[in-house]
Scaffold this active site. Structure first.
Site, PDB file in Angstrom:
ATOM      1  N   ARG A 228      30.784  58.009  35.084  1.00 52.38           N
ATOM      2  CA  ARG A 228      30.906  56.885  34.150  1.00 52.38           C
ATOM      3  C   ARG A 228      29.640  56.598  33.343  1.00 52.38           C
ATOM      4  O   ARG A 228      29.737  56.296  32.151  1.00 52.38           O
ATOM      5  CB  ARG A 228      31.369  55.629  34.892  1.00 52.38           C
TER       6      ARG A 228
ATOM      7  N   SER B  88      47.728  57.951  40.573  1.00 55.40           N
ATOM      8  CA  SER B  88      46.686  57.728  39.577  1.00 55.40           C
ATOM      9  C   SER B  88      45.534  58.649  39.949  1.00 55.40           C
ATOM     10  O   SER B  88      44.990  58.559  41.048  1.00 55.40           O
ATOM     11  CB  SER B  88      46.231  56.264  39.614  1.00 55.40           C
TER      12      SER B  88
ATOM     13  N   ASP C 177      47.781  55.629  28.199  1.00 52.71           N
ATOM     14  CA  ASP C 177      46.979  54.409  28.102  1.00 52.71           C
ATOM     15  C   ASP C 177      46.124  54.392  26.840  1.00 52.71           C
ATOM     16  O   ASP C 177      46.168  53.424  26.066  1.00 52.71           O
ATOM     17  CB  ASP C 177      46.078  54.262  29.325  1.00 52.71           C
TER      18      ASP C 177
ATOM     19  N   ASP D 234      35.773  50.858  37.379  1.00 49.79           N
ATOM     20  CA  ASP D 234      35.318  51.578  36.192  1.00 49.79           C
ATOM     21  C   ASP D 234      34.957  50.653  35.039  1.00 49.79           C
ATOM     22  O   ASP D 234      34.044  50.954  34.261  1.00 49.79           O
ATOM     23  CB  ASP D 234      36.371  52.585  35.744  1.00 49.79           C
TER      24      ASP D 234
END
Length: 406
Positions: free
Chosen positions: A98, A182, A18, A127
């Protein structure tokens, strides 16, 4: 936002499919210089290869940082002082990492004179919200580029085709070695989503879990350990002083060996949908149990109960991305004030997925008074006759209401 206005962008970069595609896409679509930032928050994967991949893409400014101590000290530990748990089950492993990454993105943008930051979070997940609320909370004027909300590369097949077309080298793992899920990992947890987990009726396969043994295969003998607390934080295991990151890493190792910390959850995402995820949080599960045990001995009843009332709101703020909000900081100040007395030692037994508290003591801050609590004669420390008036006063409204019903 005009693409021409962006001359330089800091990308949260892992070197995977990604973000490798995003790096090239930013160079092509925005015509801008890219700075890469790779954070080691204890994900257990080698981060050094990200440098070689970034260099191969022509990147001049490459940041690779070990943030494990900062992560646990300044984010995980404060969260565990609150006993934070989302919707009764989730220990917020992804959520709490995060804001740290967002903080460094904004700081690196300032250091390098970048106009914007960019991330690889999708438009369906939490996210994107966490990264961007965190960034805006620290720099209200920062520009943010979220490629998943702009491009049409909305599948792995399209990403792979783009990589092939533009000569982006993607590491191909041998058949059978790549997880179909994932996954997100850091020093607090590892998560699994997608693939067969998208059916909430399907039980996760035994080979999915990475950190914990199956509880039924865990040792047949329990393991005992003692955790030392200072102002609400664990500072030693079995009397050995450790840094915050060392504590969490060791508890992960010990807990994983005993099958502790697995969770299978259907949670409510902030963006509105329900999502099924599986989590392994062995060290965090031990920390939560031990911290509550230490508080049970040292916290005043009303302070403890008020903390428990505030906790779901605090956990929701972290889950939804509001770490840098005034309300989270206000709650943190109140929570931290209570922790001045949370000092002592908790003794635990770990056995086949279970964490059992078997002892707790505090030489300086215990509120447990054996002379009052005893079931034996207490030499006048407590006059049991006083309970008569206490009960009658508290029963007054119930008696009045009962007469009306009669």
């Amino acid at each position: 936002m005009s693409r021409n206005a962006v001359k330089k962008v800091v990308l949260a970069y892992s070197g995977g499919l990604d973000t490798s595609v995003i790096l090239k896409w930013l160079q092509q679509e925005y015509g801008c210089e890219v700075v890469t930032f790779t954070a080691d928050v204890g994900q257990g994967e080698e981060v050094a290869p990200a440098r070689a991949k970034a260099e191969a893409a022509g990147i001049k400014e490459i940041y690779i940082e070990d943030l494990r101590e900062e992560f646990v000290r300044d984010f995980v530990y404060p969260m565990f002082r609150a006993n934070a748990i989302y919707e009764g089950e989730y220990l917020l492993g992804t959520s709490i990492a995060r804001p740290l990454i967002a903080k460094r993105l904004v700081e690196i943008a300032a250091e390098t004179g970048a106009d914007a930051i960019s991330h690889g979070a999708t438009g369906k997940g939490n996210d994107q919200v966490r990264f961007e609320l965190g960034a805006y909370g620290l720099n209200p004027e920062i520009k943010i580029i979220a490629p998943w909300r702009e491009w049409d590369l909305l599948s792995r097949e399209k990403l792979m085709a783009y990589a092939a077309e533009h000569g982006i080298a993607i590491e191909q793992k041998r058949d059978g070695s790549k997880s179909p899920y994932s996954m997100d990992a850091n020093l607090l947890h590892i998560s699994y989503e997608g693939y067969d987990l998208e059916d909430p009726w399907v039980e996760p396969g035994r080979d999915m879990w990475r950190w914990t043994v199956d509880p039924q295969d865990a040792p047949d003998q329990p393991q005992e350990l003692a955790l030392t607390f200072s102002r609400g934080d664990i500072t030693a295991i079995d009397g050995k002083a450790m840094t915050p990151a060392e504590v969490l890493a060791e508890l992960n190792r010990i807990g994983g060996a005993h099958g502790i910390g697995r969770a299978d959850i259907v949670e409510n995402r902030y963006v509105g949908m329900k999502s099924r995820g599986c989590y392994e949080t062995p060290g965090g599960t031990i920390m939560l149990k031990a911290h509550r045990a230490m508080e049970s001995l040292t916290l005043d009843r009303e302070a403890a109960h008020l903390k428990d009332e505030l906790m779901p709101r605090y956990a929701e703020l972290i889950y939804n991305g509001y770490w840098f909000s005034p309300e989270r900081e206000m709650l943190q100040a109140a929570i931290d004030q209570t922790q001045a007395v949370v000092n002592g030692v908790v003794r635990l037994k770990l056995y086949k997925g279970n964490v059992m508290v078997v002892g707790r003591k505090s030489d300086t801050d215990s509120l447990f008074d054996e002379s009052i609590a005893t079931f034996e004669e207490d030499a006048g420390a407590y006059d049991q006759g006083d309970a008569t008036g206490f009960i009658r006063l508290n029963a007054l409204r119930l008696r009045v209401a009962g007469r009306r019903k009669g």
